[in-house]
Design a protein around this motif. Structure first.
Motif, PDB file in Angstrom:
ATOM      1  N   THR A   1       0.833  -1.208   0.000  1.00  0.00           N
ATOM      2  CA  THR A   1       0.000   0.000   0.000  1.00  0.00           C
ATOM      3  C   THR A   1       0.864   1.253   0.000  1.00  0.00           C
ATOM      4  O   THR A   1       0.594   2.201  -0.745  1.00  0.00           O
ATOM      5  N   ARG A   2       1.905   1.257   0.827  1.00  0.00           N
ATOM      6  CA  ARG A   2       2.797   2.425   0.886  1.00  0.00           C
ATOM      7  C   ARG A   2       3.456   2.674  -0.465  1.00  0.00           C
ATOM      8  O   ARG A   2       3.551   3.818  -0.920  1.00  0.00           O
ATOM      9  N   ASN A   3       3.904   1.618  -1.118  1.00  0.00           N
ATOM     10  CA  ASN A   3       4.547   1.779  -2.420  1.00  0.00           C
ATOM     11  C   ASN A   3       3.562   2.269  -3.479  1.00  0.00           C
ATOM     12  O   ASN A   3       3.922   3.081  -4.331  1.00  0.00           O
ATOM     13  N   LEU A   4       2.328   1.819  -3.420  1.00  0.00           N
ATOM     14  CA  LEU A   4       1.301   2.299  -4.349  1.00  0.00           C
ATOM     15  C   LEU A   4       1.073   3.798  -4.152  1.00  0.00           C
ATOM     16  O   LEU A   4       1.039   4.570  -5.122  1.00  0.00           O
ATOM     17  N   VAL A   5       0.935   4.207  -2.906  1.00  0.00           N
ATOM     18  CA  VAL A   5       0.732   5.625  -2.598  1.00  0.00           C
ATOM     19  C   VAL A   5       1.932   6.434  -3.089  1.00  0.00           C
ATOM     20  O   VAL A   5       1.774   7.488  -3.720  1.00  0.00           O
ATOM     21  N   LYS A   6       3.135   5.930  -2.830  1.00  0.00           N
ATOM     22  CA  LYS A   6       4.349   6.630  -3.254  1.00  0.00           C
ATOM     23  C   LYS A   6       4.429   6.761  -4.779  1.00  0.00           C
ATOM     24  O   LYS A   6       4.782   7.823  -5.305  1.00  0.00           O
ATOM     25  N   ARG A   7       4.095   5.705  -5.500  1.00  0.00           N
ATOM     26  CA  ARG A   7       4.119   5.756  -6.966  1.00  0.00           C
ATOM     27  C   ARG A   7       3.119   6.782  -7.492  1.00  0.00           C
ATOM     28  O   ARG A   7       3.416   7.541  -8.421  1.00  0.00           O
TER      29      ARG A   7
END
Length: 122
Positions: free
Chosen positions: A56-62
């Motif tokens: 989830t964090r990586n999705l938000v960051k992308r």
């Protein structure tokens, strides 16, 4: 993807931007910005574990990275920006994140334009 020259990378730069920058909050993000002069605009991201698991964090960051890349067309030089993702960002759509990011950025730039810079005070 942001080029290396457009990324805030050191903890000193993150601290300086967060502590002395203009601040604007939205439902999904809090954005801090400082004026840097003729240097290219740089963007850094803070996505804590409170946002969600690693996926989830990586999705938000992308998604935020893509919004930042779009904003570089409007503000190619002159700012350091740090974006802090808030927990609601985990369930926000791409459009909501983009709208919150751009709105917060425009607010910060407006605040910085109202305050005379150090060079203008002399």
């Amino acid at each position: 993807m942001l080029a290396v020259g457009n990324r805030v990378r050191t903890s000193t730069d993150f601290s300086h931007t967060v502590r002395s920058g203009a601040r604007s909050g939205r439902r999904n993000v809090v954005l801090y910005a400082v004026r840097t002069g003729p240097c290219p605009t740089r963007v850094g991201f803070i996505v804590a574990k409170s946002v969600g698991n690693a996926v989830t964090r990586n999705l938000v960051k992308r998604r935020l990275r893509e919004a930042a890349a779009e904003s570089l067309r409007e503000y190619p030089t002159g700012y350091d920006v740090v974006v802090r993702a808030l927990p609601p960002a985990a369930t926000a759509s791409w459009q909501e994140l983009r709208t919150d990011y751009m709105g917060a950025l425009r607010t910060c730039v407006g605040k910085l334009d109202r305050v005379p810079s150090f060079d203008q005070k002399r």
